[in-house]
Each structure stands twice: as structure tokens, then as C-alpha cells.
Write an enzyme that holds these catalytic residues in place. Structure first.
Site, PDB file in Angstrom:
ATOM      1  N   THR A   1      -7.161   2.326   1.625  1.00  0.00           N
ATOM      2  CA  THR A   1      -7.994   1.706   2.636  1.00  0.00           C
ATOM      3  C   THR A   1      -7.730   0.096   2.482  1.00  0.00           C
ATOM      4  OG1 THR A   1     -10.222   1.099   3.273  1.00  0.00           O
ATOM      5  CG2 THR A   1      -9.955   1.351   1.144  1.00  0.00           C
ATOM      6  N   HIS A   2      -7.878  -0.604   3.714  1.00  0.00           N
ATOM      7  CA  HIS A   2      -7.872  -2.104   3.706  1.00  0.00           C
ATOM      8  C   HIS A   2      -9.328  -2.552   3.623  1.00  0.00           C
ATOM      9  CE1 HIS A   2      -3.653  -1.634   4.112  1.00  0.00           C
ATOM     10  NE2 HIS A   2      -3.317  -1.432   5.353  1.00  0.00           N
TER      11      HIS A   2
ATOM     12  N   TRP B   1       3.950   1.695  -1.004  1.00  0.00           N
ATOM     13  CA  TRP B   1       4.769   1.834  -2.258  1.00  0.00           C
ATOM     14  C   TRP B   1       3.868   2.284  -3.408  1.00  0.00           C
ATOM     15  CZ3 TRP B   1       6.284  -3.422  -4.904  1.00  0.00           C
ATOM     16  CH2 TRP B   1       7.342  -3.043  -5.989  1.00  0.00           C
TER      17      TRP B   1
ATOM     18  N   THR C   1       0.832  -1.078   0.152  1.00  0.00           N
ATOM     19  CA  THR C   1       0.117  -0.072  -0.053  1.00  0.00           C
ATOM     20  C   THR C   1       0.818   1.326  -0.064  1.00  0.00           C
ATOM     21  OG1 THR C   1      -1.516  -1.263   1.490  1.00  0.00           O
ATOM     22  CG2 THR C   1      -2.003   0.928   1.038  1.00  0.00           C
TER      23      THR C   1
HETATM   24  P1  A3P Z   1       7.891  -6.749   3.753  1.00  0.00           P
HETATM   25  O1  A3P Z   1       7.323  -6.859   5.043  1.00  0.00           O
HETATM   26  O2  A3P Z   1       7.748  -8.045   3.076  1.00  0.00           O
HETATM   27  O3  A3P Z   1       9.309  -5.911   3.583  1.00  0.00           O
HETATM   28  P2  A3P Z   1       1.898  -2.034   3.280  1.00  0.00           P
HETATM   29  O4  A3P Z   1       2.425  -0.875   2.759  1.00  0.00           O
HETATM   30  O5  A3P Z   1       0.553  -2.415   2.351  1.00  0.00           O
HETATM   31  O6  A3P Z   1       1.902  -2.350   4.808  1.00  0.00           O
HETATM   32  O7  A3P Z   1       3.115  -3.063   2.694  1.00  0.00           O
HETATM   33  C1  A3P Z   1       4.306  -3.327   3.149  1.00  0.00           C
HETATM   34  C2  A3P Z   1       5.347  -4.297   2.681  1.00  0.00           C
HETATM   35  O8  A3P Z   1       5.382  -3.584   1.351  1.00  0.00           O
HETATM   36  C3  A3P Z   1       6.303  -4.449   3.271  1.00  0.00           C
HETATM   37  O9  A3P Z   1       6.841  -5.955   2.838  1.00  0.00           O
HETATM   38  C4  A3P Z   1       7.218  -3.514   2.626  1.00  0.00           C
HETATM   39  O10 A3P Z   1       8.594  -3.813   2.816  1.00  0.00           O
HETATM   40  C5  A3P Z   1       6.840  -3.554   1.150  1.00  0.00           C
HETATM   41  N1  A3P Z   1       7.535  -2.423   0.365  1.00  0.00           N
HETATM   42  C6  A3P Z   1       7.114  -1.229   0.565  1.00  0.00           C
HETATM   43  N2  A3P Z   1       7.774  -0.318  -0.187  1.00  0.00           N
HETATM   44  C7  A3P Z   1       8.594  -1.097  -1.232  1.00  0.00           C
HETATM   45  C8  A3P Z   1       9.156  -0.882  -2.253  1.00  0.00           C
HETATM   46  N3  A3P Z   1       9.373   0.313  -3.043  1.00  0.00           N
HETATM   47  N4  A3P Z   1       9.423  -2.041  -3.195  1.00  0.00           N
HETATM   48  C9  A3P Z   1       9.080  -3.423  -2.706  1.00  0.00           C
HETATM   49  N5  A3P Z   1       8.471  -3.426  -1.593  1.00  0.00           N
HETATM   50  C10 A3P Z   1       8.089  -2.486  -0.754  1.00  0.00           C
END
Ligand code: A3P
Length: 285
Positions: A92-93, A47, A45
Site C-alpha cells: 500500500t501507499h 521490487w 514497491t
Molecule cells: P525509475 O522510474 O527511477 O526507474 P514502485 O515499484 O514503487 O512504483 O517504484 C518504481 C521504481 O523502482 C522505478 O524507478 C523502477 O525502475 C524501480 N525499480 C523496480 N525494480 C527495480 C530493481 N530491481 N532495481 C532497481 N530499481 C527498481
């Protein structure tokens, strides 16, 4: 917090009155050009929100305001959305059935991300383990159960129902309002994937700018930006931000370090059964 059969993270607005917040979200007023990022927890999310916000600015420039302040079920006051300038991108989730009604009726754009559920589970485990807001969950099996097993307490419907409901919505989506990104494709081929996203959002961005966005949103750079550029104050008290748990590893296939052989076999069997009528192309590695 439990509401509508779902286990939810204890964000203050949900702890106070989950029904109220869910209904407020469901009844949110639609504005043309609104974008909703509707994504199962830990699937990317932060990202994808950053990429979308750069695309909207047509510039590879980090947002100082973190995505948490555009997070519908957690933001301290939902009226904050009203004061946002259009085009607005919120995240949102919540499962599909709870997304803002007017947005759906008007064919408002929805960006959805699918990630290998095994990696989602690992990511969620670390998030829960490290986040004080959620409380102490130390056991990987507990998190696995909440995501995949047919038990009463499932996180946001459980991964299978959440994704299958989304798939159903996509099948009925005759206006092309829903756009799905695969975490793994975005990681491996960010430039074409971000271009696809820009097309979907009807945003004209030069190829060089797209490349720049891909670079600035690479895991390492985004993690650094989160630590150095973003202003994490103003969250209210809903995130006890130990920044490490969002930008943890950002890799494909970390599940191999957490699933036992037996667990993996069990998962594959459940997956096969649950997804037998589904066309979702989960990218396993
Ligand atoms: P990991 O815990 O496997 O590292 P959200 O934003 O939905 O909470 O998701 C978080 C996950 O997305 C985390 O996974 C995080 O590291 C990963 N993430 C965030 N930014 C990223 C990016 N630029 N490239 C790859 N994965 C990313």
C-alpha cells in the site's frame, strides 16, 4: 481523487468511494504472519514486494500474479485479501495513520522503503506522464510541487510528511515491527540487505538462495520477468498497463537529468528545513 487532505491516484475503488476503501483497509482483519509493505509511491514497491514474495516461498521463483493484485487501495475488491493463503504480503501507499489498525496493534510486520526523494520525484514524473490512468501530467514542476511544496494538493501527504510520520512510528515501535530498507543500499548491496530482510521476517533461507533472489530481482531480470512471466490480466480495469512505466531505469541519481540547478538549490533548502528534526538518513548521490 482527494481524500483526507491527500491527492490520490484515480484507482477505481478510490474514485468510487475513497472513504469507504480507506476505512475497509483500516479495519482489515489481522492474521498472524501478515506482512504489509508500506511504501511511498515510486520508491521500489514492485521490487521489494517481489523479494518478499520469493523469501516467503524460500525460493527464487517469480510470482505469476503481479503485485497489483495485492495492492490494497487499488485491488478491485478488498475481500480478495481474505482468500489469500497465509503468510500474506500486501502492499500500500497509504500513510501510516491509515494502515490496518489490528495489524499495528498486534505488532504485525511492516516493510518500509526509503528512496532519495529527488529520484522518487523523477520516477513519479515519468509514471504520471506515461500512465493513462492518471491522466496527462507533462510538467516536471507540477509533480515536484505535489511532492515537496507546501501547497494544498500534495500526493499522499507529500514526501516529507509521509516519511516523517513513518519515522515517528518507527521511534515508537518498541516491538521492532517496522523494517526500513534504503533503495540505494538494496541496489548496491542486495545480498546483505535481503539477508537482513529475511532475518526480520524470521525466514531461514540459505545464502545461495539469497544470492539467487538478488540476481532474479536485479532490474533487468525483473523487468524481463514482468514482461514475459507475469499474468497482467485480472487487474480489473485499474491499470492500463503500458509496462514500461514501472520498470523504467532502476538507477540511482537520475534526478541529475531532471533537476535544474535552481530547483536543486530550492529543494536542498526545503529539505534542510523540513528535515531539521529528523534522523532519516536519505542517501543522496
Ligand atoms: P525509475 O522510474 O527511477 O526507474 P514502485 O515499484 O514503487 O512504483 O517504484 C518504481 C521504481 O523502482 C522505478 O524507478 C523502477 O525502475 C524501480 N525499480 C523496480 N525494480 C527495480 C530493481 N530491481 N532495481 C532497481 N530499481 C527498481
Amino acid at each position: 481523487v482527494i481524500f483526507d487532505g491527500m491527492v490520490l491516484p484515480p484507482f477505481p475503488p478510490l474514485v468510487q468511494d475513497a472513504k469507504k476503501r480507506f476505512e475497509e483497509i483500516r479495519n482489515m482483519e489481522y492474521r498472524k504472519d501478515d506482512i504489509i509493505l508500506a511504501i511511498y509511491p515510486k520508491s521500489g514497491t514492485h521490487w521489494v514486494w517481489e523479494i518478499v514474495s520469493m523469501l516467503l516461498k524460500q525460493k527464487a521463483e517469480y510470482s505469476k500474479i503481479p503485485k497489483e493484485l495485492f495492492f490494497l487501495e487499488a485491488m478491485p475488491d478488498l475481500s480478495m485479501v481474505e482468500s489469500m493463503e497465509s503468510p500474506r504480503a500486501v502492499n500500500t501507499h497509504l500513510p501510516y495513520r491509515w494502515l490496518p489498525k489490528q495489524h499495528i496493534e498486534n505488532g504485525g510486520k511492516i516493510v518500509h522503503v526509503v528512496r532519495n526523494p529527488k529520484d522518487v520525484c523523477v520516477s513519479l514524473y515519468h509514471h504520471m506522464k506515461n500512465s493513462k490512468e492518471i491522466g496527462e501530467i507533462k510538467d516536471f514542476k507540477t509533480v515536484y510541487g505535489m511532492m515537496f511544496l507546501n501547497q494544498k494538493e500534495k500526493l499522499t501527504d507529500g514526501w516529507f510528511k509521509y516519511e516523517k510520520d513513518f519515522e515517528e512510528a518507527e521511534k515508537n515501535d518498541t516491538r521492532g515491527a517496522i523494517f526500513t530498507v534504503h533503495y540505494e543500499s538494496l541496489k548496491k548491496n542486495p545480498i546483505p540487505e535481503i539477508s537482513r530482510l529475511a532475518n526480520f521476517l524470521n525466514i531461514n533461507v540459505k545464502t545461495e538462495e539469497i544470492a539467487d533472489i538478488a540476481d532474479k530481482c536485479s532490474f533487468k531480470k525483473l523487468k524481463l520477468a514482468d514482461e514475459t512471466i507475469k499474468d497482467h490480466s485480472g487487474h480489473g480495469d485499474f491499470v492500463d498497463r503500458d509496462k514500461q512505466f514501472v520498470y523504467r531505469k532502476g538507477e540511482i541519481g537520475d534526478w541529475r537529468n531532471h533537476f535544474t540547478v535552481a530547483m536543486n538549490e530550492q529543494f536542498d533548502a526545503i529539505y534542510k528545513e523540513e528535515m531539521k528534526d529528523s534522523d532519516i538518513q536519505t542517501q543522496f548521490e
